[in-house]
Write an enzyme that holds these catalytic residues in place. Structure first.
Site, PDB file in Angstrom:
ATOM      1  N   HIS A 431      29.600  25.120  30.223  1.00 28.38           N
ATOM      2  CA  HIS A 431      29.920  23.937  31.018  1.00 28.38           C
ATOM      3  C   HIS A 431      29.275  23.996  32.400  1.00 28.38           C
ATOM      4  CE1 HIS A 431      32.858  21.179  33.175  1.00 28.38           C
ATOM      5  NE2 HIS A 431      32.504  20.443  32.133  1.00 28.38           N
ATOM      6  N   ARG A 560      42.618  14.972  41.016  1.00 30.71           N
ATOM      7  CA  ARG A 560      42.543  13.630  40.445  1.00 30.71           C
ATOM      8  C   ARG A 560      43.506  13.445  39.275  1.00 30.71           C
ATOM      9  NH1 ARG A 560      37.603  13.293  37.236  1.00 30.71           N
ATOM     10  NH2 ARG A 560      38.973  13.667  35.462  1.00 30.71           N
TER      11      ARG A 560
END
Length: 698
Positions: A431, A560
Site C-alpha cells: 500500500h 476523517r
C-alpha cells in the site's frame, strides 16, 4: 455492546457515513452537490455490506463467539449494524423523497413516470424501448424452489410476477430481468424546458408485458442483491498468483447473498420468492421507500446546464514550490519539494515520471502501483521507459480491492513491454506510495524519490486531499532503494536511516514517539501529539494515546472516518480531542507531528492507524526534515484544527457534534484553496524573472 474504552469499528464507520449523509441533508450546499453526497453514502454502504458485513456473516455462520476488542461478538455486531443501517436508510430516503427530488423538480430536473408523461414523450420512450432495450435485455424464467441464475451484483434487476395459464400447478410464475451496468439509468425525455427523465427500471416495467405476450403481468419489482466480497486468495500456496486472483474475482460472483434490497411496494409473494431464491435471512432484507441503487444518482449530479446548482469550481494551481517549464530533476536536486493536492496540481508527479521515461540519463525507475486510472499516464510512461531500454520495476498490488481486474490488465501490459512486475509480498498488501528514479549525472549516480500519501492516480488526485514529497536526500533515497530491494527480493529489510515500514517497524516507531511525549510530560515539560489520519482502530496505538493523556500529553486527532478511541473520559482520555472534516474533497493525507521536546518531528505516511495497515500491509512512514517543508506541514495540520464550519467533534459516547466556537467561521479546505490560489496569482502577476523556493502562506 461496545465497552467503555473502545468504540466498535463497524458502528464508528456507520457514523462516518452518517456525517457524509448529513452533507446531503444540508441546505447550505448547492442542490446537485447534495445529490452527489447522497450517492456517495449509498455507494459506501454497498462496499460496507460486501466487505464488512459479509465477513461478519461468515464468522456468524461458523459460530465464532470471540468478541472484538470493543467487546462485541459477530452476532451482536450484525444486530447493531442492521438497526443502525435501517435508521440510516430512513434518513437517506427521507432526504431523497422530501428534500432532493422535490427541489430538483422545482429547478427543472424532473423525474417522470409512465402515467404522467405527455403522449409525444411516451412515444419517444416507447421507440427507445422497442429499438434498444427490448433487444438488449433478456428475461430469465425462474420457478419457485428451483435454482436462480447467477446475477451480477449489486446491479439493479426486475422481478416480474406473471399469472400462470389455467390448470397450472402454480398460481403464478416469475421471471428476472437484469438491467446490467451498460445501459444508462437515466433516460432523457424530450422537454421544452429543463431536464426530464425516466428511470430505466420504470421504462422497462412500463413495457414489461411485451416480453410476455398473451400473459398477464401482475407485478414488476426492482431489487438488488449484494454478495459477500470478503474473500481472500491463498497467496502462500498459489503457484500462479495471477490465476488465483482471477479465480477470486469469479468466486465473488458466486458467494452468499449478504443483503437483499427490494422496492417497498413489493407484495409479500414477491418478497418471499426472492428471499427464498437467494437464501437471505429476513433480517437482511431491506424494503426501500424509493429508487434502489442511489449510488448511481452520481450521474444525475453531473447533468449539464445547471451550473447554478453546483459548487463554484476551486481552481487547482501550479505547485508553489515548482517553477513552470523547468526540468523536474533540476528543481528537486536544488531543494526538497512539498505539494498539497488537490489545491496544487498533481501534474508535476506525472511530469517527473514522464521526464524519467524520456531522459537518456535515467537508468532505472522503481514504482509501486496500488490504484491507477483507466488510462494512466504514469503506467504509459513506465511502459515507454521499458521500451527504451531502461530498467523498470513496478510493484503492482493485485489485491487492491475492487481494482483487481484493472491491475491484472495493467500487470499484463507492463510485462509485455519488458517491465519487471512484482506482485507484492506474499500475505501482505503493498500500500506504500513511492517512486525511485536513478539517474547518471556528471557528479555520479543520483537518486530522486517521490513519497506520497495518495495513489498514483491523476483523476482521484483532483478529488482527494493528499501530500506529495520529492527529495534527493541521501538517507531517504538510500532507504527508498533498500525498501524496494526488500520487497522484490522477499528479504528482511535492513535497518533504515530515516523511514520506517510496516509491518516490521512502523508501529514500533509510532509507539516510541508517543513514549517520548509521555516521558516529556512526566518530567513537567511541554508535550503534544497532533495527527491527521483516516482511521484509528489499532488497539496498541489507542492504548498508547490513553497513556499519553493520563501523563498530561495534549493529543489532538483529526480522523476523517473510523475512530475506536473514546475521547474526553476523565482519568482515561480527558486530554484527547478528536475531530472529523467532511467537505468538498475527501480528506486522505496522513500527517503526524510530535513535539519531541521542542525538536519537532513530523511525518507523512501511506498508513492509517489500523491493524490491517500496521500489521498486514507494506506501508511507509517518512520523516520530513527539510525545514521549509516541515514548517509547512505543521501549518497545514494547525489549519485543519482551526476548522469550525465543516468539522465535527467526537464525543465519548461515539456520537459527533458540530464544532462551534466564538471565533469567525473558518473552513480549512476553502482556506487552502484561497491561500494557494492567491499566492499563485500573485506570483503570476508579478511575472517573476527568478525563482526562489516558496515560503508557504499556510
Amino acid at each position: 455492546m461496545s465497552n467503555e474504552r473502545y468504540i466498535n469499528r463497524e458502528l464508528s464507520w456507520l457514523e462516518f457515513n452518517q456525517r457524509v449523509l448529513d452533507q446531503a441533508r444540508s441546505n447550505s450546499l448547492p442542490l446537485l452537490e447534495r445529490v452527489k453526497f447522497l450517492a456517495i453514502t449509498a455507494s459506501n454502504l454497498d462496499e460496507f455490506f460486501m466487505v464488512r458485513v459479509g465477513g461478519l456473516q461468515l464468522l456468524s455462520r461458523k459460530n465464532v463467539l470471540r468478541p472484538d476488542f470493543a467487546g462485541m461478538t459477530a452476532d451482536e455486531q450484525l444486530g447493531a449494524i442492521r438497526d443502525r443501517v435501517r435508521e440510516m436508510l430512513r434518513d437517506q430516503y427521507d432526504c431523497y423523497n422530501t428534500m432532493l427530488e422535490p427541489s430538483l423538480s422545482s429547478h427543472g430536473i424532473r423525474r417522470l413516470h409512465a402515467n404522467d408523461i405527455a403522449p409525444h414523450q411516451l412515444k419517444v420512450i416507447e421507440e427507445r424501448f422497442e429499438d434498444e432495450l427490448a433487444s438488449i435485455l433478456t428475461p430469465i424464467a425462474v420457478w419457485p424452489n428451483e435454482e436462480v441464475p447467477m446475477l451480477p451484483d449489486p446491479d439493479l434487476c426486475l422481478c416480474v410476477r406473471l399469472r400462470c395459464v389455467p390448470d397450472s400447478e402454480e398460481p403464478f410464475r416469475y421471471a428476472l430481468i437484469p438491467l446490467g451496468r451498460r445501459l444508462p439509468r437515466f433516460l432523457t425525455v424530450p422537454s421544452e424546458s429543463g431536464y426530464e427523465y425516466m428511470l430505466l427500471e420504470d421504462v422497462v416495467a412500463s413495457f414489461a408485458n411485451r416480453f410476455f405476450p398473451e400473459e398477464q403481468v401482475l407485478e414488476v419489482v426492482p431489487f438488488r442483491m449484494t454478495r459477500n466480497a470478503d474473500l481472500t486468495v491463498s497467496d502462500d500456496v498459489a503457484n500462479d498468483f495471477m490465476a488465483e486472483m482471477e479465480h477470486l474475482l469469479q468466486a465473488r460472483k458466486e458467494s452468499h447473498c449478504v443483503r437483499l434490497e427490494i422496492d417497498a411496494r413489493a407484495t409479500a409473494s414477491v418478497q418471499a420468492f426472492l428471499t427464498n431464491a437467494y437464501q437471505v435471512a429476513p433480517a437482511d432484507v431491506y424494503a426501500l421507500q424509493g429508487p434502489l441503487g442511489l449510488g448511481q444518482f452520481m450521474a444525475l449530479a453531473s447533468v449539464k446546464g445547471f451550473d447554478n446548482l453546483v459548487d463554484e469550481p476551486w481552481e487547482t494551481s501550479q505547485p508553489l514550490d515548482i517553477e513552470p517549464g523547468v526540468d523536474m530533476f533540476e528543481q528537486i536536486s536544488q531543494r526538497d519539494i512539498l505539494i498539497l493536492h488537490p489545491y496544487e496540481s498533481f501534474d508535476p508527479v506525472v511530469q517527473l515520471v514522464e521526464e524519467a521515461a524520456n531522459d537518456p540519463d535515467v537508468l532505472s525507475i522503481k514504482q509501486t502501483l496500488y490504484r491507477t486510472s483507466s488510462n494512466s499516464p504514469i503506467v504509459n510512461a513506465l511502459m515507454k521507459a521499458a521500451l527504451s531500454g531502461k530498467y523498470v520495476t513496478a510493484v503492482v498490488e493485485l489485491k487492491a480491492r475492487f481494482d483487481e481486474a484493472r491491475n491484472i490488465e495493467w500487470a499484463r501490459q507492463l510485462e509485455r513491454v519488458g517491465v519487471q512486475v512484482i506482485y507484492g509480498v506474499r500475505g501482505l498488501k503493498t500500500h506504500a506510495k513511492i517512486c525511485v528514479i536513478v539517474r547518471q549525472e556528471s557528479q555520479g549516480i543520483r537518486r530522486y524519490v517521490h513519497f506520497g500519501t495518495g495513489n498514483y492516480n491523476e483523476k482521484t488526485s483532483r478529488l482527494y486531499s493528499d501530500v506529495s514529497f520529492m527529495t534527493t536526500d541521501v538517507d531517504l533515497t538510500d532507504d527508498a532503494v533498500a525498501f524496494f530491494n526488500a520487497i522484490t527480493a522477499y528479504s528482511q529489510p535492513q535497518p533504515f536511516h530515516k523511514i520506517e515500514s510496516a509491518p516490521s517497524g512502523l508501529k514500533d516507531r509510532l509507539l516510541d514517539m508517543i513514549d517520548v511525549e509521555i516521558d516529556q510530560a512526566n518530567h513537567g515539560h511541554r508535550a503534544f501529539i497532533n495527527a491527521k489520519v483516516n482511521s484509528l482502530v489499532d488497539q496498541e496505538i489507542i492504548d498508547a494515546m490513553y497513556r499519553a493523556s493520563a501523563a498530561g500529553v495534549t493529543v489532538r486527532l483529526n480522523i476523517r472516518g473510523i475512530c475506536c478511541l473514546r475521547p474526553g473520559i476523565p482519568g482515561l482520555s480527558e486530554n484527547i480531542t478528536v475531530t472529523s472534516i467532511i467537505d468538498r474533497y475527501l480528506e486522505h493525507a496522513r500527517v503526524v507531528h510530535f513535539h519531541h521536546g521542542g525538536d519537532d518531528r513530523i511525518f507523512i505516511s501511506s498508513a492509517d492507524w489500523m491493524p490491517r495497515n500496521l500489521d498486514r500491509r507494506i506501508e511507509l512512514l517518512v520523516p520530513v526534515d527539510h525545514d521549509p517543508c516541515r514548517q509547512r506541514l505543521i501549518s497545514i495540520l494547525e489549519t485543519y484544527f482551526r476548522d469550525n464550519v465543516q468539522a465535527t467533534r467526537l464525543e465519548s459516547d461515539g456520537s459527533y457534534v458540530p464544532v462551534h466556537d466564538d471565533g469567525e467561521p473558518f473552513r480549512a479546505q476553502k482556506y487552502f484553496s484561497d491561500a494557494i490560489h492567491n499566492e499563485a496569482k500573485k506570483r503570476r502577476d508579478e511575472q517573476l524573472t527568478t525563482f526562489e523556493p516558496h515560503r508557504s502562506p499556510i
